[in-house]
Design a protein around this motif. Structure first.
Motif, PDB file in Angstrom:
ATOM      1  N   GLU A 130     -96.197 -11.274   2.610  1.00 31.42           N
ATOM      2  CA  GLU A 130     -95.309 -12.398   2.907  1.00 31.42           C
ATOM      3  C   GLU A 130     -94.015 -11.891   3.546  1.00 31.42           C
ATOM      4  OE1 GLU A 130     -94.757 -11.578  -1.589  1.00 31.42           O
ATOM      5  OE2 GLU A 130     -96.330 -11.484  -0.057  1.00 31.42           O
ATOM      6  N   ARG A 131     -93.463 -12.729   4.383  1.00 34.32           N
ATOM      7  CA  ARG A 131     -92.251 -12.370   5.116  1.00 34.32           C
ATOM      8  C   ARG A 131     -91.075 -12.196   4.171  1.00 34.32           C
ATOM      9  NH1 ARG A 131     -89.884 -15.878  10.212  1.00 34.32           N
ATOM     10  NH2 ARG A 131     -89.243 -14.106  11.515  1.00 34.32           N
ATOM     11  N   GLY A 132     -90.260 -11.170   4.426  1.00 36.64           N
ATOM     12  CA  GLY A 132     -89.117 -10.908   3.571  1.00 36.64           C
ATOM     13  C   GLY A 132     -88.031 -11.962   3.706  1.00 36.64           C
ATOM     14  N   ARG A 133     -87.191 -12.058   2.695  1.00 37.66           N
ATOM     15  CA  ARG A 133     -86.100 -13.041   2.666  1.00 37.66           C
ATOM     16  C   ARG A 133     -85.053 -12.706   3.730  1.00 37.66           C
ATOM     17  NH1 ARG A 133     -81.164 -13.505  -1.109  1.00 37.66           N
ATOM     18  NH2 ARG A 133     -81.618 -11.304  -1.436  1.00 37.66           N
ATOM     19  N   LEU A 134     -84.581 -13.733   4.435  1.00 38.29           N
ATOM     20  CA  LEU A 134     -83.516 -13.561   5.419  1.00 38.29           C
ATOM     21  C   LEU A 134     -82.187 -13.410   4.686  1.00 38.29           C
ATOM     22  CD1 LEU A 134     -82.792 -13.670   8.512  1.00 38.29           C
ATOM     23  CD2 LEU A 134     -82.259 -16.092   8.129  1.00 38.29           C
ATOM     24  N   VAL A 135     -81.494 -12.282   4.905  1.00 39.48           N
ATOM     25  CA  VAL A 135     -80.218 -12.043   4.224  1.00 39.48           C
ATOM     26  C   VAL A 135     -79.044 -11.930   5.199  1.00 39.48           C
ATOM     27  CG1 VAL A 135     -81.272 -10.961   2.209  1.00 39.48           C
ATOM     28  CG2 VAL A 135     -80.607  -9.533   4.173  1.00 39.48           C
ATOM     29  N   GLY A 136     -79.316 -11.891   6.493  1.00 39.06           N
ATOM     30  CA  GLY A 136     -78.236 -11.810   7.473  1.00 39.06           C
ATOM     31  C   GLY A 136     -78.734 -12.179   8.858  1.00 39.06           C
ATOM     32  N   ALA A 137     -77.809 -12.586   9.717  1.00 33.81           N
ATOM     33  CA  ALA A 137     -78.152 -12.917  11.098  1.00 33.81           C
ATOM     34  C   ALA A 137     -76.892 -12.807  11.954  1.00 33.81           C
ATOM     35  CB  ALA A 137     -78.748 -14.326  11.205  1.00 33.81           C
ATOM     36  N   CYS A 138     -77.097 -12.554  13.231  1.00 33.03           N
ATOM     37  CA  CYS A 138     -75.966 -12.483  14.161  1.00 33.03           C
ATOM     38  C   CYS A 138     -76.391 -12.996  15.527  1.00 33.03           C
ATOM     39  CB  CYS A 138     -75.451 -11.044  14.287  1.00 33.03           C
ATOM     40  SG  CYS A 138     -73.963 -10.892  15.319  1.00 33.03           S
ATOM     41  N   LEU A 139     -75.656 -13.958  16.043  1.00 30.70           N
ATOM     42  CA  LEU A 139     -75.832 -14.403  17.421  1.00 30.70           C
ATOM     43  C   LEU A 139     -75.105 -13.408  18.308  1.00 30.70           C
ATOM     44  CD1 LEU A 139     -76.737 -16.485  19.528  1.00 30.70           C
ATOM     45  CD2 LEU A 139     -74.634 -17.758  19.048  1.00 30.70           C
ATOM     46  N   THR A 140     -75.840 -12.767  19.201  1.00 25.96           N
ATOM     47  CA  THR A 140     -75.316 -11.642  19.968  1.00 25.96           C
ATOM     48  C   THR A 140     -75.595 -11.824  21.449  1.00 25.96           C
ATOM     49  OG1 THR A 140     -75.740 -10.163  18.092  1.00 25.96           O
ATOM     50  CG2 THR A 140     -75.415  -9.127  20.240  1.00 25.96           C
ATOM     51  N   ASP A 141     -74.591 -11.602  22.287  1.00 24.57           N
ATOM     52  CA  ASP A 141     -74.768 -11.592  23.734  1.00 24.57           C
ATOM     53  C   ASP A 141     -74.911 -10.160  24.213  1.00 24.57           C
ATOM     54  OD1 ASP A 141     -74.407 -14.314  23.690  1.00 24.57           O
ATOM     55  OD2 ASP A 141     -72.372 -14.267  24.520  1.00 24.57           O
ATOM     56  N   ARG A 142     -75.848  -9.932  25.120  1.00 22.05           N
ATOM     57  CA  ARG A 142     -75.977  -8.626  25.750  1.00 22.05           C
ATOM     58  C   ARG A 142     -75.287  -8.670  27.100  1.00 22.05           C
ATOM     59  NH1 ARG A 142     -79.547  -3.869  25.915  1.00 22.05           N
ATOM     60  NH2 ARG A 142     -79.304  -2.971  27.997  1.00 22.05           N
ATOM     61  N   GLN A 143     -74.285  -7.823  27.270  1.00 27.21           N
ATOM     62  CA  GLN A 143     -73.545  -7.733  28.514  1.00 27.21           C
ATOM     63  C   GLN A 143     -73.840  -6.398  29.194  1.00 27.21           C
ATOM     64  OE1 GLN A 143     -69.789 -10.339  26.675  1.00 27.21           O
ATOM     65  NE2 GLN A 143     -69.432  -8.282  27.462  1.00 27.21           N
ATOM     66  N   GLY A 144     -73.378  -6.256  30.416  1.00 25.93           N
ATOM     67  CA  GLY A 144     -73.641  -5.022  31.148  1.00 25.93           C
ATOM     68  C   GLY A 144     -72.989  -3.808  30.530  1.00 25.93           C
ATOM     69  N   ASP A 145     -71.872  -4.011  29.797  1.00 21.82           N
ATOM     70  CA  ASP A 145     -71.164  -2.876  29.205  1.00 21.82           C
ATOM     71  C   ASP A 145     -71.191  -2.877  27.682  1.00 21.82           C
ATOM     72  OD1 ASP A 145     -69.508  -5.017  28.747  1.00 21.82           O
ATOM     73  OD2 ASP A 145     -67.658  -4.005  29.354  1.00 21.82           O
ATOM     74  N   GLY A 146     -71.975  -3.760  27.078  1.00 26.60           N
ATOM     75  CA  GLY A 146     -72.002  -3.727  25.623  1.00 26.60           C
ATOM     76  C   GLY A 146     -72.627  -4.956  24.998  1.00 26.60           C
ATOM     77  N   LEU A 147     -72.556  -4.985  23.656  1.00 24.95           N
ATOM     78  CA  LEU A 147     -73.010  -6.130  22.876  1.00 24.95           C
ATOM     79  C   LEU A 147     -71.798  -6.897  22.374  1.00 24.95           C
ATOM     80  CD1 LEU A 147     -75.806  -4.431  20.709  1.00 24.95           C
ATOM     81  CD2 LEU A 147     -76.066  -5.668  22.871  1.00 24.95           C
ATOM     82  N   SER A 148     -71.830  -8.210  22.521  1.00 21.18           N
ATOM     83  CA  SER A 148     -70.754  -9.058  22.031  1.00 21.18           C
ATOM     84  C   SER A 148     -71.262  -9.839  20.829  1.00 21.18           C
ATOM     85  CB  SER A 148     -70.282 -10.021  23.124  1.00 21.18           C
ATOM     86  OG  SER A 148     -69.278 -10.885  22.643  1.00 21.18           O
ATOM     87  N   MET A 149     -70.650  -9.592  19.664  1.00 20.96           N
ATOM     88  CA  MET A 149     -71.051 -10.265  18.432  1.00 20.96           C
ATOM     89  C   MET A 149     -70.380 -11.636  18.392  1.00 20.96           C
ATOM     90  SD  MET A 149     -70.927  -7.010  15.804  1.00 20.96           S
ATOM     91  CE  MET A 149     -71.601  -7.980  14.439  1.00 20.96           C
ATOM     92  N   VAL A 150     -71.120 -12.652  18.783  1.00 19.49           N
ATOM     93  CA  VAL A 150     -70.565 -13.995  18.884  1.00 19.49           C
ATOM     94  C   VAL A 150     -70.271 -14.563  17.501  1.00 19.49           C
ATOM     95  CG1 VAL A 150     -70.980 -16.347  19.704  1.00 19.49           C
ATOM     96  CG2 VAL A 150     -71.738 -14.384  21.074  1.00 19.49           C
TER      97      VAL A 150
END
Length: 259
Positions: A157-177
């Protein structure tokens, strides 16, 4: 390069109470992100201190105050301290997956618990599931939802969701929205910090030089954690420069003619 990208129209919000510094008011300047050049515009604006919210890019534009400072982690130079190494080991068993930006009820339930515990009375607590779906799915740029799950159960069975992050991928990095996580589970302390650490490692693995953390406000306890991730750069009138929790940054934002 087309005119809509080169000459976006900017607007200013009405003053509202500042969520970080008591007794002050905030105001934002913003523009829409749409069309085929939305990714390029979003990246250009992020380099001069803008953040994305759905189809809008914004940055503070407060009368008489420049306390909000855009900050980003330099991934190549980052070395975890003892506490951060322990967090990486503690949560190494989590199943981490970068998913397409599609909202689920499980994510929304986790967000609701997080907001109720960490930000009661905040503006986002009024969100319903439809509002959350808009936040995740109405992205005009390259975005993912990074999910953090406990290990798979003994019967598959699928494990419990304990965290999430909406993230944008940019040309110079990741932006944690926006990130959210389980706050009432004593077996999973420090999940918010772990999510940042995971993004640093993800960016470094794909040779992206930065992780964008949004705004830091000196003197705001809610923002103090960001200076634990060194080397950290802050955006000032002369561009990006190193910042630590002891640095008295010149926080006047750069002009928008640097697009």
């Amino acid at each position: 390069m087309t005119a809509p990208f080169r000459f976006p129209r900017f607007f200013v919000t009405s003053p509202a109470p500042c969520p970080y510094l008591p007794g002050r008011e905030e105001r934002k300047v913003f523009t829409e992100l749409n069309g085929e050049h939305a990714d390029e515009l979003n990246e250009a604006l992020s380099r001069i201190g803008f953040r994305r919210s759905q189809g809008v890019a914004y940055r503070p534009s407060c009368a008489g105050c420049t306390a909000c400072v855009s900050v980003r982690i330099v991934t190549e130079g980052f070395r975890p301290n003892g506490t951060q190494r322990r967090l990486l080991r503690r949560h190494a068993d989590l199943d981490v997956t970068a998913c397409q930006p599609w909202a689920t009820t499980e994510q929304f339930d986790l967000l609701s618990r997080y907001l109720g515990k960490r930000h009661p009375g905040g503006g986002m607590t009024a969100m319903d599931e439809s509002d959350y779906a808009d936040m995740v799915e109405l992205s005009p740029v390259q975005s993912v939802i990074v999910e953090y799950r406990e290990p798979m159960g003994p019967n598959g069975e699928r494990g419990r969701l304990v965290g999430a992050c909406l993230t944008d991928r940019q040309g110079d990095g990741l932006s944690m929205v926006y990130s959210f996580y389980e706050t009432e589970d004593d077996s999973r302390p420090g999940l918010g910090n772990f999510i940042i650490l995971d993004h640093i490692l993800r960016a470094r693995a794909t040779q992206l030089p930065y992780v964008y953390l949004g705004y830091w406000v000196k003197g705001s306890p809610r923002m103090a954690y960001k200076t634990r991730y060194q080397p950290l750069e802050a955006l000032g009138p002369r561009g990006w420069a190193p910042l630590s929790d002891e640095t008295p940054a010149d926080t006047t934002p750069p002009p928008m003619d640097r697009l």
